[in-house]
Enzyme design. Structure first.
Site, PDB file in Angstrom:
ATOM      1  CG  ASP A  82      -2.079   0.871   1.215  1.00  0.00           C
ATOM      2  OD1 ASP A  82      -2.476   1.286   0.114  1.00  0.00           O
ATOM      3  OD2 ASP A  82      -2.628   1.181   2.294  1.00  0.00           O
ATOM      4  CG  HIS A  83      -0.978   5.004   0.440  1.00  0.00           C
ATOM      5  ND1 HIS A  83      -1.373   5.991  -0.420  1.00  0.00           N
ATOM      6  CD2 HIS A  83      -2.110   4.452   0.935  1.00  0.00           C
ATOM      7  CE1 HIS A  83      -2.689   6.054  -0.442  1.00  0.00           C
ATOM      8  NE2 HIS A  83      -3.168   5.119   0.366  1.00  0.00           N
ATOM      9  CG  HIS A 180      -6.303   7.241   3.812  1.00  0.00           C
ATOM     10  ND1 HIS A 180      -5.518   8.025   3.008  1.00  0.00           N
ATOM     11  CD2 HIS A 180      -6.478   6.077   3.150  1.00  0.00           C
ATOM     12  CE1 HIS A 180      -5.218   7.353   1.894  1.00  0.00           C
ATOM     13  NE2 HIS A 180      -5.792   6.167   1.962  1.00  0.00           N
ATOM     14  N   GLY A 181      -8.956   6.981   7.543  1.00  0.00           N
ATOM     15  CA  GLY A 181      -9.305   7.204   8.960  1.00  0.00           C
ATOM     16  C   GLY A 181     -10.807   7.269   9.133  1.00  0.00           C
ATOM     17  CG  HIS A 208      -6.878   4.476  -1.364  1.00  0.00           C
ATOM     18  ND1 HIS A 208      -5.684   4.190  -0.751  1.00  0.00           N
ATOM     19  CD2 HIS A 208      -6.788   3.970  -2.610  1.00  0.00           C
ATOM     20  CE1 HIS A 208      -4.892   3.560  -1.599  1.00  0.00           C
ATOM     21  NE2 HIS A 208      -5.537   3.422  -2.749  1.00  0.00           N
ATOM     22  N   GLY A 209      -9.869   4.595   1.807  1.00  0.00           N
ATOM     23  CA  GLY A 209     -10.707   5.151   2.869  1.00  0.00           C
ATOM     24  C   GLY A 209     -12.017   4.417   3.037  1.00  0.00           C
ATOM     25  CG  ASN A 230      -7.196   0.228  -0.265  1.00  0.00           C
ATOM     26  OD1 ASN A 230      -7.340  -0.741  -1.000  1.00  0.00           O
ATOM     27  ND2 ASN A 230      -6.238   1.126  -0.438  1.00  0.00           N
ATOM     28  CB  THR A 233      -9.341   3.216  10.143  1.00  0.00           C
ATOM     29  OG1 THR A 233      -8.416   4.052   9.448  1.00  0.00           O
ATOM     30  CG2 THR A 233      -9.676   3.845  11.465  1.00  0.00           C
TER      31      THR A 233
HETATM   32  P1  13P Z   1      -9.176   3.430   6.024  1.00  0.00           P
HETATM   33  O1  13P Z   1      -8.055   3.512   7.015  1.00  0.00           O
HETATM   34  O2  13P Z   1     -10.061   4.609   6.046  1.00  0.00           O
HETATM   35  O3  13P Z   1      -9.893   2.136   6.133  1.00  0.00           O
HETATM   36  O4  13P Z   1      -8.480   3.466   4.563  1.00  0.00           O
HETATM   37  C1  13P Z   1      -7.585   2.461   4.232  1.00  0.00           C
HETATM   38  C2  13P Z   1      -6.837   2.782   3.008  1.00  0.00           C
HETATM   39  O5  13P Z   1      -7.336   3.413   2.090  1.00  0.00           O
HETATM   40  C3  13P Z   1      -5.456   2.283   2.916  1.00  0.00           C
HETATM   41  O6  13P Z   1      -4.781   2.760   1.816  1.00  0.00           O
END
Ligand code: 13P
Length: 295
Positions: A82-83, A180-181, A208-209, A230, A233
């Site tokens: 990932d990233h 994200h988060g 993402h997120g 993805n 969190t």
């Molecule tokens: P979350 O942490 O919001 O679940 O997103 C995860 C993500 O996109 C990882 O790249």
């Protein structure tokens, strides 16, 4: 079975209207739980790693966990990075056995982002692995990097086309209103943008997120081309909460295997829920049947 490449898997997902769940593993137990959950549903799954998790453990340890659980399983499993902003680390992952790598140079201007991403394109080709890259800036915190709401930049479909045409990606990460988060308010996801980007790029989109999005949001995003979703969190919270809850309910039990099993079961149930919600059930055998047979 051996780990699979992300590219044909996400094409299958996009072409058949489902998304593959991608979870950021945190240890061996969560790795095993995500593959077991996929196995219970005959579904494919993506075990993905944040760069900081690789730094904490090592390439060698993580690849051995994922290969061990995948080899004993009949479902397709991808090991994805990932990233990542560090090209040396990206190449080390491809060399160590990851079957997909991500470059995130999204903080750079378009041309520089493309130049960096093209370097990773060469690495992906050299090792025969899948690739994800990002254009636009997704808000929130990921791998300890923070993008403020006012700094987030939604992805432009015309730029997305130029970017994807040059890179031949397995997954395209872009900013469409998710974060994200945990979400502080109601997320405003730009579904028209998802559809426009997908129409322009014909590239499976990585959403993402995923933590905190509604079932309706998932369904609408998948219908418009999100083929990888993805979740990170949510896993972190279930991991900690299941540990704490077990201890509060069993304050005299100090047997680590029972506490670990409580975490394993809670994480597995959470993975199961997302995989099913994203339409992954029974997609594993159907995908594998379409792959060319080894001579
Ligand atoms: P979350 O942490 O919001 O679940 O997103 C995860 C993500 O996109 C990882 O790249």
């Amino acid at each position: 079975m051996p780990l699979v490449n992300m590219k044909p898997l996400l094409r299958d997902a996009m072409d058949n209207g489902y998304a593959v769940a991608a979870f950021n593993l945190v240890d061996y137990n969560t790795t095993k739980a995500m593959v077991k959950a996929a196995e219970e549903l005959n579904a494919p799954v993506i075990c993905q790693t944040s760069a900081k998790t690789i730094k904490y453990f090592s390439h060698k340890e993580i690849v051995s966990w994922v290969r061990t659980v995948a080899e004993d399983s009949p479902v397709p499993v991808v090991l994805h990075l990932d990233h990542c902003k560090d090209i040396a680390m990206i190449e080390a992952c491809a060399k160590a056995g990851w079957t997909s790598i991500m470059i995130d140079a999204s903080e750079l201007p378009f041309e520089q982002n493309l130049t960096e991403s093209l370097k990773v394109r060469e690495i992906a080709e050299k090792y025969g692995v899948g690739m994800e890259a990002e254009l636009g800036q997704i808000m929130g915190v990921e791998d300890d990097e923070h993008v403020a709401e006012e700094d987030s930049v939604l992805t432009d479909p015309a730029d997305a086309k130029r970017f994807c045409d040059a890179l031949d990606l397995s997954a395209f990460a872009c900013a469409v209103g998710t974060a994200h988060g945990f979400y502080r308010g109601e997320p405003v996801v730009d579904f028209d943008r998802i559809a426009a980007i997908n129409a322009a790029t014909r590239t499976p989109m990585a959403l993402h997120g995923g933590t905190g999005l509604s079932d309706e949001t998932f369904a609408k995003a998948i219908a418009r081309g999100s083929a990888k979703i993805n979740i990170s969190t949510n896993l972190k919270h279930v991991w900690v909460k299941s540990f704490v809850d077990y201890h509060l309910a069993n304050p005299k039990d100090f047997e680590p295997l029972r506490v670990g099993d409580a975490q394993y079961q809670a994480c597995k149930a959470m993975f199961h829920g997302f995989i099913e919600k994203f339409g992954g059930k029974d997609r594993g055998p159907a995908f594998l049947n379409k792959l060319p047979k080894a001579a």
